[in-house]
Design a protein around this motif. Sequence first.
Motif, short mmCIF file in Angstrom:
data_model
loop_
_atom_site.label_atom_id
_atom_site.label_comp_id
_atom_site.label_asym_id
_atom_site.label_seq_id
_atom_site.Cartn_x
_atom_site.Cartn_y
_atom_site.Cartn_z
N LEU A 156 32.86 42.05 32.50
CA LEU A 156 31.53 42.49 32.10
C LEU A 156 31.62 43.72 31.19
O LEU A 156 30.84 43.86 30.24
CB LEU A 156 30.69 42.81 33.34
CG LEU A 156 30.32 41.60 34.21
CD1 LEU A 156 29.84 42.06 35.58
CD2 LEU A 156 29.27 40.75 33.52
N GLU A 208 21.08 40.68 26.87
CA GLU A 208 22.16 40.42 27.83
C GLU A 208 22.39 38.93 28.04
O GLU A 208 22.45 38.44 29.18
CB GLU A 208 21.85 41.10 29.18
CG GLU A 208 21.47 42.56 29.09
CD GLU A 208 19.96 42.75 29.06
OE1 GLU A 208 19.27 41.83 28.58
OE2 GLU A 208 19.47 43.79 29.52
N THR A 228 26.08 38.32 29.22
CA THR A 228 26.16 38.94 30.54
C THR A 228 25.49 38.05 31.58
O THR A 228 26.04 37.78 32.65
CB THR A 228 25.49 40.32 30.51
OG1 THR A 228 26.14 41.14 29.54
CG2 THR A 228 25.56 40.98 31.87
N THR A 248 27.51 34.96 32.28
CA THR A 248 28.66 35.25 33.13
C THR A 248 28.25 35.32 34.59
O THR A 248 28.92 34.79 35.49
CB THR A 248 29.31 36.57 32.70
OG1 THR A 248 29.77 36.46 31.34
CG2 THR A 248 30.50 36.92 33.60
N MET A 303 21.73 45.41 34.25
CA MET A 303 22.67 44.62 33.46
C MET A 303 23.02 45.19 32.09
O MET A 303 24.05 44.83 31.51
CB MET A 303 22.09 43.21 33.24
CG MET A 303 21.82 42.41 34.49
SD MET A 303 20.73 40.99 34.17
CE MET A 303 21.63 40.11 32.90
N HIS A 335 29.28 49.97 28.13
CA HIS A 335 28.77 50.18 29.49
C HIS A 335 29.12 51.61 29.89
O HIS A 335 30.12 51.87 30.56
CB HIS A 335 29.37 49.17 30.47
CG HIS A 335 28.58 47.92 30.58
ND1 HIS A 335 27.27 47.90 31.01
CD2 HIS A 335 28.90 46.63 30.29
CE1 HIS A 335 26.81 46.67 31.00
NE2 HIS A 335 27.76 45.87 30.57
N ASP A 391 28.02 47.72 34.60
CA ASP A 391 29.03 46.69 34.84
C ASP A 391 29.52 46.73 36.28
O ASP A 391 29.71 45.70 36.93
CB ASP A 391 30.21 46.85 33.86
CG ASP A 391 30.77 48.27 33.83
OD1 ASP A 391 30.09 49.21 34.27
OD2 ASP A 391 31.91 48.44 33.34
#
Length: 442
Positions: A50, A60, A63, A66, A104, A126, A131
């Motif tokens: 991440l 995102e 993200t 994932t 996120m 991040h 993350d």
Amino acid sequence: MIGLFPVQLALALGLLLAAGAAAAEPASLAGFLRQAEGIDDWLMSTRRTLHAYPELLFEEHNTSATIRRTLDELGIPYKFPVARTGLVATLGSGQPVVALRADMDALPILEEGDAPFASTKPGVMHACGHDAHMAMLLGAARLLKGMEAQLKGTVRLLFQPAEEGGAGGDLMVKEGALEGVKAAFGMHVWPTLPSGTVASRAGTIMAGATQFQATMRGRGGHAAMPHLTSDPVVAAAAGVGALQALVARETSPFDSAVVSVTRLQASDAFNVIPDQVKLGGTVRANSDEGMSRLRRRVEEALAGVAAAHGCTVEVDWMQDKLPYYPPTQNDPHAYKFAMDVASRLVPSPAQVAEAEASMAGEDFSFIGRAVPSAFIFLGIRNETLGSVHGLHTPRFTLDEGVLKLGAALHTALASEYLEQWHVRHGSGSNGAGDGAVAREEL
């Protein structure tokens, strides 16, 4: 007043805690930490994946994909999309429903350092630990899935976008993510606390925040002839000083507020006095009333300064770009419950502490206004590992050794809340044991 929970919900949570404490001696929750230690490598790998592919607010997409792949692998159902790029996963069934939240999005910061899992997107990083928040909540999802048959109710996992300015928490609430939820918990890695410290406080734990941009307009001209101008640069400079008095001389020393001017934009030329100057920054306060006063006084102070310099000013509170984040306020019963769980989870009493409130803003505040909630700081400061840099800085790093603690704490909060709720209500009919109290909660 805005920000108070429905009285019956707060009372019900208080009754739940009191009854749970009276029913039996507190059981050890250390088993959750041992289970989390067993997936430590998976937690670190998930966090690093991440971290390497950060995305800004409401962008995102990778993200979210994932997270969804991971939930699919775990066999956990979810609703997507929620709040544009977010999602809500569900474990267990029936009443009560408890929510756990992770944010996120990343920040527009160029990462420094040479970590092998550093950001692959120049200028995006991040830098606030989101993350880690996602990895810890996914870890809790994995642990909770393994005990799903024993869950005495429903756990709702909120993967929330756009914490860094987009008020994704507010959007999640408006789209029904907390419908039927009795309590919610969230956490944030905190680099000023020693690694492994769990800290929180009752009441206000983080400030309300908003941003502004003011345009100071005058009459420009040649830098050699300032007497023929109404110089907005001088007016803007005076305005910066005037704004500081709003805290230093108008806010009680027993209260807290911050006015920070962080932007000044004037002419690009050295020999030109411009027609206008833009200045902007943030305003922070510990209450809605304090914020309302500061906003009014910012406008009045800048208008007075502008008039004194033969200029005019317009103040834009930019609510379309960054909505007002109210103060994050912990329900006292939810706070007490969370600290009790933490004290039974960690190996040492020294790892549980009273948190110092922060003037940073946090959109978990919207969740806290919807249901009784507690927000928790998780210490990551480890000088040996170099985890000492502040949030929102290009060298921010974290001690990954705390990931297992965060996953275990999420798991313990959810499972223990469900357990204690049923101690109070009885085991019959999945929570309908005490009809009078059940009706009161509804």
